[in-house]
Motif scaffolding. Structure first.
Motif, PDB file in Angstrom:
ATOM      1  N   HIS A   3     -11.196  12.911   4.972  1.00 43.60           N
ATOM      2  CA  HIS A   3      -9.758  12.961   4.676  1.00 43.60           C
ATOM      3  C   HIS A   3      -9.645  12.755   3.171  1.00 43.60           C
TER       4      HIS A   3
ATOM      5  N   TYR B 157      -0.485  -1.229  10.646  1.00 42.98           N
ATOM      6  CA  TYR B 157      -1.148  -0.020  10.135  1.00 42.98           C
ATOM      7  C   TYR B 157      -0.862   1.164  11.049  1.00 42.98           C
TER       8      TYR B 157
ATOM      9  N   GLU C 227      -6.968  11.845   1.016  1.00 37.56           N
ATOM     10  CA  GLU C 227      -5.994  11.042   0.292  1.00 37.56           C
ATOM     11  C   GLU C 227      -6.735  10.215  -0.773  1.00 37.56           C
TER      12      GLU C 227
ATOM     13  N   PHE D  55       0.852  -1.192   0.000  1.00 38.98           N
ATOM     14  CA  PHE D  55       0.000   0.000   0.000  1.00 38.98           C
ATOM     15  C   PHE D  55       0.888   1.242   0.000  1.00 38.98           C
TER      16      PHE D  55
ATOM     17  N   ASP E  85      -9.129   7.078   8.445  1.00 36.95           N
ATOM     18  CA  ASP E  85      -8.002   6.162   8.699  1.00 36.95           C
ATOM     19  C   ASP E  85      -7.859   5.781  10.176  1.00 36.95           C
TER      20      ASP E  85
ATOM     21  N   HIS F 207     -10.807   1.817   6.448  1.00 33.94           N
ATOM     22  CA  HIS F 207     -10.138   0.571   6.054  1.00 33.94           C
ATOM     23  C   HIS F 207     -10.427  -0.464   7.155  1.00 33.94           C
TER      24      HIS F 207
ATOM     25  N   ASP G  48      -7.001   7.271  -1.826  1.00 33.00           N
ATOM     26  CA  ASP G  48      -7.701   6.009  -1.584  1.00 33.00           C
ATOM     27  C   ASP G  48      -9.134   6.258  -1.104  1.00 33.00           C
ATOM     28  N   HIS G  49      -9.418   7.497  -0.650  1.00 31.71           N
ATOM     29  CA  HIS G  49     -10.779   7.847  -0.217  1.00 31.71           C
ATOM     30  C   HIS G  49     -11.455   8.851  -1.144  1.00 31.71           C
TER      31      HIS G  49
ATOM     32  N   HIS H  27      -4.480  11.320   9.606  1.00 27.49           N
ATOM     33  CA  HIS H  27      -3.083  11.623   9.715  1.00 27.49           C
ATOM     34  C   HIS H  27      -2.623  12.761   8.796  1.00 27.49           C
TER      35      HIS H  27
HETATM   36 FE1  FEO Z   1      -4.670   8.405   4.517  1.00 30.16          FE
HETATM   37 FE2  FEO Z   1      -6.500   5.669   3.845  1.00 30.16          FE
HETATM   38  O1  FEO Z   1      -5.685   7.346   3.447  1.00 30.16           O
END
Ligand code: FEO
Length: 334
Positions: free
Chosen positions: A80, A195, A82, A23, A166, A226, A84-85, A147
Motif C-alpha cells: 500500500h 483504528y 500511503e 495521525f 494497514d 502499524h 507512512d509506508h 483501504h
Molecule cells: Fe493507509 Fe498506514 O497507511
C-alpha cells in the motif's frame, strides 16, 4: 526499536513513534504508533516489505543494517502506497538503485506521483504472482480498498505468515512488536477499535472480503504495518472476530435512531428532546438516545451513526454556519 526476529529469515525492521497523538490530521492516537517494515531473507535474495515514514529514515536504515547490508536487498514490496509506508522509498532507492519495487497495478501508478520518480524499476504483482527469493517465495493477494485501491497482501506460505499493511493494524506502540507481550491489553483493544473505525469503517464489505482471503491463506502470523504482530496463540482470532462483527450489518429488533446535537444555551437540546418524543410516539420501541457531541468521543459517535437505522443531528449556528463538532461528525458518515 532495534531489529526483531519474527521467525527464521524474517525480521521486523520498522520504527516506533510513541509520541504521536494525531495521525493524518484527524485521528487521535493516544498510544502512539509504529511504522512497521519487515525483511524477508531467502536462500539467494532478500525483500523488504514496506518502508517507513520519511522522518524515521536514518533509524530505519540502522535497523535494516543490523540484519544485512543494504546492497543485498533485491526487492522492496509495497502492499500500500500511503506515505507512512512509502515515505522513505525515494531515499532508500538512492542507496539501492538496482532493487525492484513490487506493487499492485494501482500502486504502480501512485508511486510515480508519490516519489516524483519515473525511473524506478517496478514490477506489478497480480494475485498469485510470486517473487523467488530461494526457498521462501512470497506470493501476492489482491486486497483492494483495504483501504486504498492499491492494497494487497504478501503471503509467505512456508511460515504461514502474511503481511497485510494497514489491515488488522493499530495505532499502538509498545517496545516489543508481539501481541503476546502487550502490557496494557485494554488500551491496545481501545486503539484497535479506534483504528478500525477511522480507517476501515467506510469499507465494511471489503473488510469481509479481506477476512475471507485471510482465512483461505490459513495464516498463523499476521504482520501489519502499524502496531503489534498478531499470532494464532495470541490476538489473531480476536482481531479477526472483531473486524467481522464490526463489518457485518447490524440487525436491530427495534429501530436505532440516535439524536446528536451541540447546544450553547440549551435550546438545541430542547429541540432534540422534542424530536425524540415525537419519534417515540410513532415508534415506542425505538432506541432513541440524545448525545451531546461535546461529551462523547467523536469516533464512537461516528460508529453509532453508521450502524443506526436513521439519525438526527442538530446544531446552533455561529456566523450562519454549523459548529465544528457537528461538521466533524457529518464527515464520518459512511
Ligand atoms: Fe493507509 Fe498506514 O497507511
Amino acid at each position: 526499536m532495534a531489529a526483531i526476529e519474527v521467525c527464521k529469515g524474517i525480521h521486523s525492521v520498522g520504527v516506533l513513534n510513541p509520541n504521536m497523538r494525531v495521525f493524518d490530521v484527524v485521528m487521535k492516537t493516544e498510544y502512539g504508533t509504529s511504522y512497521n517494515s519487515y525483511l524477508v531473507e531467502g536462500d539467494h535474495k532478500k525483500a523488504l516489505i514496506e518502508t517507513v515514514h520519511h522522518r524515521y529514515f536514518n533509524q530505519y536504515i540502522q535497523n535494516i543494517e543490523q540484519v544485512c547490508p543494504l546492497n543485498e536487498i533485491d526487492y522492496v514490496v509495497l502492499n500500500h502506497n500511503e506515505p507512512d509506508h512509502s515515505g522513505s522509498l525515494a531515499m532508500l532507492m538512492e542507496k539501492i538503485p538496482n532493487a525492484t519495487v513490487v506493487l499492485s497495478q494501482a500502486g504502480s501508478v501512485y508511486i510515480k506521483n508519490i516519489t516524483n520518480r519515473t525511473d524506478l524499476k517496478v514490477q506489478v504483482a497480480k494475485s498469485g504472482d510470486v517473487i523467488d527469493l530461494g526457498g521462501k517465495p512470497p506470493s501476492f493477494v489482491s486486497a483492494p480498498f483495504l483501504h486504498w485501491p492499491d492494497s494487497m497482501f504478501t503471503y509467505v506460505k512456508e511460515d504461514k505468515l502474511v503481511f497485510t499493511c494497514d489491515f488488522l493494524g493499530s495505532h499502538y506502540c509498545e517496545p516489543t512488536m508481539h501481541d503476546q507481550e502487550i502490557t496494557y491489553l485494554e488500551k491496545y483493544k481501545f486503539a484497535f477499535k479506534g483504528y478500525y473505525d477511522a480507517i476501515f469503517g467506510p469499507f465494511k464489505p471489503y473488510v469481509i472480503a479481506g477476512l475471507e482471503k485471510l482465512d483461505a491463506l490459513d495464516a498463523d502470523i499476521v504482520c501489519p504495518s502499524h502496531g503489534p504482530i498478531l499470532t494464532g496463540g495470541g490476538l489473531l482470532d480476536y482481531t479477526k472476530e472483531m473486524y467481522k462483527a464490526w463489518s457485518t450489518p447490524a440487525e436491530h429488533s427495534e429501530k436505532v435512531i440516535p439524536l446528536f446535537f451541540c447546544t450553547a444555551y440549551g435550546n438545541t437540546e430542547q429541540v432534540a428532546a422534542a424530536i425524540r418524543d415525537g419519534i417515540l410516539e410513532v415508534l415506542p420501541g425505538a432506541k432513541c438516545e440524545l448525545y451531546d457531541l461535546i461529551d462523547h468521543d467523536l469516533g464512537e459517535m461516528g460508529a453509532l451513526l453508521n450502524s443506526s437505522d436513521a439519525f438526527c443531528i442538530g446544531t446552533p449556528t455561529i456566523n450562519r454556519d454549523a459548529v465544528p463538532p457537528v461538521m466533524m461528525l457529518l464527515a464520518h458518515v459512511d
